[in-house]
Each structure stands twice: as C-alpha cells, then as structure tokens.
Design an enzyme around this catalytic site. Structure first.
Site, mmCIF file in Angstrom:
data_model
loop_
_atom_site.group_PDB
_atom_site.id
_atom_site.type_symbol
_atom_site.label_atom_id
_atom_site.label_comp_id
_atom_site.label_asym_id
_atom_site.label_seq_id
_atom_site.Cartn_x
_atom_site.Cartn_y
_atom_site.Cartn_z
ATOM 1 N N ASN A 9 0.872 -1.175 0.000
ATOM 2 C CA ASN A 9 0.000 0.000 0.000
ATOM 3 C C ASN A 9 0.909 1.225 0.000
ATOM 4 O O ASN A 9 1.486 1.575 1.027
ATOM 5 C CB ASN A 9 -0.889 -0.026 1.255
ATOM 6 C CG ASN A 9 -1.700 1.246 1.394
ATOM 7 O OD1 ASN A 9 -1.799 2.044 0.464
ATOM 8 N ND2 ASN A 9 -2.294 1.429 2.570
ATOM 9 N N LYS A 11 0.110 4.272 -0.399
ATOM 10 C CA LYS A 11 -0.539 5.492 0.136
ATOM 11 C C LYS A 11 -0.277 6.662 -0.809
ATOM 12 O O LYS A 11 -0.191 6.467 -2.020
ATOM 13 C CB LYS A 11 -0.064 5.767 1.564
ATOM 14 C CG LYS A 11 -0.177 4.512 2.435
ATOM 15 C CD LYS A 11 -0.018 4.760 3.895
ATOM 16 C CE LYS A 11 -0.165 3.435 4.630
ATOM 17 N NZ LYS A 11 -0.154 3.562 6.078
ATOM 18 N N HIS A 95 -9.649 1.139 4.968
ATOM 19 C CA HIS A 95 -8.375 1.445 5.615
ATOM 20 C C HIS A 95 -8.603 2.481 6.726
ATOM 21 O O HIS A 95 -9.392 3.407 6.567
ATOM 22 C CB HIS A 95 -7.363 1.969 4.588
ATOM 23 C CG HIS A 95 -5.970 2.014 5.142
ATOM 24 N ND1 HIS A 95 -5.540 3.034 5.965
ATOM 25 C CD2 HIS A 95 -4.923 1.160 5.025
ATOM 26 C CE1 HIS A 95 -4.289 2.791 6.318
ATOM 27 N NE2 HIS A 95 -3.888 1.668 5.763
ATOM 28 N N GLU A 97 -6.973 4.957 7.653
ATOM 29 C CA GLU A 97 -6.759 6.368 7.280
ATOM 30 C C GLU A 97 -7.995 6.931 6.588
ATOM 31 O O GLU A 97 -8.311 8.118 6.727
ATOM 32 C CB GLU A 97 -5.505 6.489 6.401
ATOM 33 C CG GLU A 97 -4.241 6.343 7.246
ATOM 34 C CD GLU A 97 -3.044 5.762 6.512
ATOM 35 O OE1 GLU A 97 -3.025 5.761 5.265
ATOM 36 O OE2 GLU A 97 -2.110 5.281 7.195
ATOM 37 N N GLU A 164 -5.432 -4.498 10.658
ATOM 38 C CA GLU A 164 -4.419 -3.457 10.810
ATOM 39 C C GLU A 164 -4.694 -2.661 12.086
ATOM 40 O O GLU A 164 -5.491 -1.719 12.079
ATOM 41 C CB GLU A 164 -4.464 -2.504 9.606
ATOM 42 C CG GLU A 164 -4.120 -3.177 8.304
ATOM 43 C CD GLU A 164 -3.490 -2.188 7.325
ATOM 44 O OE1 GLU A 164 -2.411 -2.494 6.810
ATOM 45 O OE2 GLU A 164 -4.072 -1.107 7.102
ATOM 46 N N GLY A 170 2.456 2.679 10.563
ATOM 47 C CA GLY A 170 3.422 3.761 10.370
ATOM 48 C C GLY A 170 4.140 4.189 11.636
ATOM 49 O O GLY A 170 4.812 5.220 11.668
ATOM 50 N N SER A 209 3.407 -1.710 10.300
ATOM 51 C CA SER A 209 4.859 -1.760 10.510
ATOM 52 C C SER A 209 5.471 -3.128 10.195
ATOM 53 O O SER A 209 6.388 -3.584 10.890
ATOM 54 C CB SER A 209 5.220 -1.310 11.924
ATOM 55 O OG SER A 209 4.808 0.035 12.130
ATOM 56 N N GLY A 231 5.012 1.473 4.653
ATOM 57 C CA GLY A 231 6.351 2.051 4.553
ATOM 58 C C GLY A 231 7.391 1.135 3.909
ATOM 59 O O GLY A 231 8.151 1.558 3.031
#
Ligand code: PGA
Length: 249
Positions: A9, A11, A95, A97, A164, A170, A209, A231
């Site tokens: 992902n 982002k 998600h 976010e 998640e 993150g 992470s 990430g």
C-alpha cells in the site's frame, strides 16, 4: 493451507516516474515466485502506467480507494468501473486512514465493498482498533462490529481481510505475533458467523509496521495469511524481501 497474499500500500507516495522505476527493479526480483499472490496498490495517477507493465506478470494491481456509485455527478471521485478499466483487480476498502481522515463509516465501507465486487473487483477489506480502544478492552468489540457491518451482503469469493491495528500503522510498533494471532483468530471466528462454511478459506493479512525483519514471525502464525505493507513497500528491495519471507513447511 491458504495461499500467502502480500500487498503493498503505497498510500500518497510516488510520482509516475518513481512508480515506474520501482516496477522495473521489483518485477525481476519476484518473477520466480509462484506460491504467493503479490499485489501493489499505487496512487490513482500511477495505475494506468503500471498496469501496462504488469500485464502478463505475477504481480496484480490494486487501487487504494473507490467510490460507492458507478457514475454520475460526484466530482473528484473514481468509480469501480474506472478501476477495472485501467486494469485493477483489487481495491482497498476500510483502511483506517480513510475511516479516520475522511469519515468513512461502516455503512460507507459496506457500500464500497458491494459496488466494487459487483463490478468484478476483489476487495482487501481492512479492520483494526485504535490504541484507545485496545487499552479500554474494546478490541474484540471493534473488530466484530467492523467485520459484521462492513461485510453485509458482501461476496466471500472476492474478499481478503486485513487486520491493521491503528496503533501499529506507520509507527514502527508492530503487533507481537501473539497479539496478531489472537486478533486474526477472533476475526476468523467472526467470519464463521458471517460466512458459515467459508471462513477457513478467507485470507486474513496483517498490516502495521511489517518489515523484512518481522515478517517471518508474523507469517508463522496459524491465522496470518499475508501482509499489507505500507512504509516497507516503498523500496523494491525491502518489499521483495517481504514477498520472499521464509516459507514454513
Ligand atoms: P505501515 O502501513 O506498514 O507503514 O505501518 C500499513 C498500512 O497502513 O497498510
């Protein structure tokens, strides 16, 4: 045994040239992988270019978001038809976010899932608790509510679930394998109620992470069937290492 599913992902990262550079170096490093599904979710702007490069390879394309209508006066939105049109086979829905910054409720998530699947897309459906929810003992409750409400009338055959924990996204704070397994098992039991008979075949990914260093211990958990990687998916070599995590027996 469920087939491992490893998804990137990205982002809101990477211009089109940056995305293409990634693909050029990543593809050869995973071309021998036949025992896992590999999916990349770039930003909308890079989908079209990447789709051309992925054609005929073992890497599939996902969008990061979709609107819950097929077309019309919805300025700025992207429909499931458009995603299929540019070569997407998957879309991320739910998600944290999106839930946190864009006010997506379980109802909106559910509408997105249903319209995406109706148009032929497979959905990577994300659930997860915040730190506050975990600390106040509400983890199971949140996972159950998000799962049951999000999946109302959803098609089990076009579904991958991603656990998640919001506090792990993150932050560098990965859930321990025990925490991940516990949540995944709970989600699978909840899926048993939603899809009697099918829950054992649904892949449940862990996200939050994930790195080349911790992927093996997470993937060793009985109910962890893959990873959704933010990430650590931005660099071809680290994502390649995650795809090539150490297989058990
Ligand atoms: P992270 O993101 O790997 O950077 O924690 C995961 C995600 O949000 O999907």
């Amino acid at each position: 045994m469920r087939r491992p599913f490893i998804a990137a992902n990205w982002k809101m990262n990477k211009t089109v040239p940056e995305a293409m550079d990634f693909i050029y170096s990543f593809l050869p490093s995973v071309e021998e992988v036949t025992d896992a599904d590999i999916v990349i979710a770039p930003p909308f702007t890079a989908l079209f270019g990447i789709a051309e490069r992925l054609a005929g390879t073992n890497v599939r394309l996902s969008a990061q978001n979709v609107f819950y209508e097929e077309k019309g006066a919805f300025t700025g939105e992207v429909s499931p038809l458009m995603l299929v049109d540019v070569g997407c086979e998957y879309v991320l829905v739910g998600h944290s976010e999106r839930r946190q910054y864009f006010g997506e409720t379980d109802d909106i998530v559910n509408r997105k899932i249903r319209i995406a699947q109706k148009n032929g897309l497979n959905v990577i459906f994300c659930v997860g608790e915040t730190l506050k929810e975990r600390e106040s003992g509400r983890t199971y409750n949140v996972l159950r509510t998000q799962t049951v409400n999000g999946l109302k009338d959803a098609d089990v055959k076009k579904l991958v679930v991603a656990y998640e924990p919001v506090w792990a996204i993150g932050t560098g704070k990965t859930a321990t394998p025990e925490q991940a397994q516990d949540a995944h098992k709970y989600i699978r039991n909840t899926l048993r109620e939603v899809y009697p008979g099918d829950a054992d075949s649904i892949r449940i990914l862990y996200g939050g992470s994930v790195t080349p260093e911790n992927v093996d211990s997470l993937m060793a958990c009985a109910d962890v069937d893959g990873a959704l990687v933010g990430g650590a998916s931005l660099k071809p070599d680290s994502f390649e290492k995650i795809v090539n995590f150490t297989r058990g027996n």
